[in-house]
Design a protein around this motif. Sequence first.
Motif, PDB file in Angstrom:
ATOM      1  N   VAL A  98      -1.537   5.554  49.872  1.00 55.34           N
ATOM      2  CA  VAL A  98      -1.696   6.463  51.008  1.00 55.34           C
ATOM      3  C   VAL A  98      -1.624   7.941  50.616  1.00 55.34           C
ATOM      4  CG1 VAL A  98      -0.838   7.066  53.293  1.00 55.34           C
ATOM      5  CG2 VAL A  98      -0.792   4.697  52.550  1.00 55.34           C
ATOM      6  N   SER A  99      -0.665   8.298  49.748  1.00 58.08           N
ATOM      7  CA  SER A  99      -0.548   9.721  49.446  1.00 58.08           C
ATOM      8  C   SER A  99      -0.955  10.085  48.026  1.00 58.08           C
ATOM      9  CB  SER A  99       0.867  10.206  49.740  1.00 58.08           C
ATOM     10  OG  SER A  99       1.784   9.339  49.121  1.00 58.08           O
ATOM     11  N   LYS A 100      -0.711   9.198  47.075  1.00 58.55           N
ATOM     12  CA  LYS A 100      -1.258   9.466  45.741  1.00 58.55           C
ATOM     13  C   LYS A 100      -1.668   8.155  45.074  1.00 58.55           C
ATOM     14  CE  LYS A 100       3.212  10.031  43.253  1.00 58.55           C
ATOM     15  NZ  LYS A 100       3.633   8.691  43.146  1.00 58.55           N
ATOM     16  N   ARG A 101      -2.562   8.286  44.117  1.00 60.26           N
ATOM     17  CA  ARG A 101      -3.095   7.070  43.503  1.00 60.26           C
ATOM     18  C   ARG A 101      -1.990   6.351  42.759  1.00 60.26           C
ATOM     19  NH1 ARG A 101      -9.246   7.789  41.569  1.00 60.26           N
ATOM     20  NH2 ARG A 101      -9.186   5.621  42.118  1.00 60.26           N
ATOM     21  N   GLY A 102      -1.933   5.036  42.950  1.00 62.92           N
ATOM     22  CA  GLY A 102      -0.862   4.251  42.338  1.00 62.92           C
ATOM     23  C   GLY A 102      -1.348   2.862  41.998  1.00 62.92           C
ATOM     24  N   THR A 103      -0.794   1.874  42.701  1.00 61.85           N
ATOM     25  CA  THR A 103      -1.125   0.497  42.352  1.00 61.85           C
ATOM     26  C   THR A 103      -2.413  -0.019  43.001  1.00 61.85           C
ATOM     27  OG1 THR A 103       0.499  -0.026  44.047  1.00 61.85           O
ATOM     28  CG2 THR A 103       1.182  -0.366  41.767  1.00 61.85           C
ATOM     29  N   HIS A 104      -2.917   0.732  43.986  1.00 61.38           N
ATOM     30  CA  HIS A 104      -4.155   0.277  44.646  1.00 61.38           C
ATOM     31  C   HIS A 104      -5.207   1.390  44.650  1.00 61.38           C
ATOM     32  CE1 HIS A 104      -1.968  -3.255  45.924  1.00 61.38           C
ATOM     33  NE2 HIS A 104      -1.027  -2.473  46.422  1.00 61.38           N
ATOM     34  N   PRO A 105      -5.646   1.777  43.454  1.00 63.17           N
ATOM     35  CA  PRO A 105      -6.580   2.909  43.363  1.00 63.17           C
ATOM     36  C   PRO A 105      -7.957   2.607  43.952  1.00 63.17           C
ATOM     37  CG  PRO A 105      -6.317   1.869  41.226  1.00 63.17           C
ATOM     38  CD  PRO A 105      -5.349   1.199  42.135  1.00 63.17           C
ATOM     39  N   GLU A 106      -8.274   1.337  44.087  1.00 61.43           N
ATOM     40  CA  GLU A 106      -9.611   0.989  44.593  1.00 61.43           C
ATOM     41  C   GLU A 106      -9.532   0.134  45.845  1.00 61.43           C
ATOM     42  OE1 GLU A 106     -11.869  -0.539  41.260  1.00 61.43           O
ATOM     43  OE2 GLU A 106     -12.432   1.518  40.747  1.00 61.43           O
ATOM     44  N   SER A 107      -8.721   0.552  46.799  1.00 62.24           N
ATOM     45  CA  SER A 107      -8.633  -0.194  48.049  1.00 62.24           C
ATOM     46  C   SER A 107      -9.962  -0.125  48.792  1.00 62.24           C
ATOM     47  CB  SER A 107      -7.538   0.402  48.935  1.00 62.24           C
ATOM     48  OG  SER A 107      -7.875   1.723  49.318  1.00 62.24           O
ATOM     49  N   GLY A 108     -10.156  -1.087  49.684  1.00 61.82           N
ATOM     50  CA  GLY A 108     -11.350  -1.045  50.522  1.00 61.82           C
ATOM     51  C   GLY A 108     -11.356   0.221  51.364  1.00 61.82           C
ATOM     52  N   CYS A 109     -10.184   0.593  51.897  1.00 61.13           N
ATOM     53  CA  CYS A 109     -10.102   1.772  52.770  1.00 61.13           C
ATOM     54  C   CYS A 109     -10.537   3.050  52.065  1.00 61.13           C
ATOM     55  CB  CYS A 109      -8.681   1.945  53.298  1.00 61.13           C
ATOM     56  SG  CYS A 109      -8.231   0.726  54.551  1.00 61.13           S
TER      57      CYS A 109
END
Length: 218
Positions: A98-109
């Motif tokens: 949500v606020s910075k790239r972490g474990t889900h850098p390529e989410s659908g959202c």
Amino acid sequence: MADSTGPENHKFSLQEVLDSFRVCLSEDEHVSLERYVAGWRGLVKFMNSLGNVFTFISKDAVSKIQILVNFLNGENGSHYVTIQSMVKYELENGLVDVSKRGTHPESGCRTLLRLHRALRWLELFLERLRISKEDGKTSVMCADAYNESLSQHHPWVIRKAAGMAFCVLPGRPTFFEVMNVGSTEKVVEMLGEAVPMISKVYKITEDLYAQNNLLELP
Ligand SMILES: CCCCCCCCCCCCC/C=C/[C@@H](O)[C@H](COP(=O)(O)O)NC(=O)CCCCCCCCCCCCCCC
């Protein structure tokens, strides 16, 4: 005899592509992800037919389309049927950085957000094209639409590269021809129907993202 060539093989028409954005909306204003992605696929195909200079743009679009297709075809595909269900599923399961790239850098959202921002560019560009006169310059229309929308989300180096690509866009007559829709009047008529549909899809997505505080996803 029925046409057996299928949509992949018959002569490309931008009308069909833009139709994807009409049919992706259900009556209750849910947006089908599969059809949204199909619309983007067609746009990329159109862009590729304009020449190699656009490859760096289409490559990025293609990789984003692929990320979404993988979600659609993956084991959790049933949650990715509409943009609304995707947002709900990913947020409820903590699948979005949500606020910075972490474990889900390529989410659908976040992936869809990039295409969504580009859809605004498309809307503005097509509207300029629709009202343009015979001597209108596609490069200027394209650049103006870009500066008013997508460019705000791009670093300097991308803006520079995009600006160079716009300069080599074919002129209005060639552009209209490649669209393969028919006479200039037909193109204008088609755009008159397509642009409001694109605006509607854009608005629904924008509202959904705003309600969920997703408009600035990293
Ligand atoms: C027909 C002319 C085409 C002009 C296209 C105008 C858009 C210019 C966009 C330049 C993007 C450059 C590529 C890189 C972008 C990325 O850095 C950036 C951020 O991604 P990240 O957060 O994962 O790092 N990506 C994006 O913003 C997504 C860009 C997607 C661009 C798709 C453009 C498709 C255009 C389709 C053209 C169809 C024209 C039809 C008109 C009749």
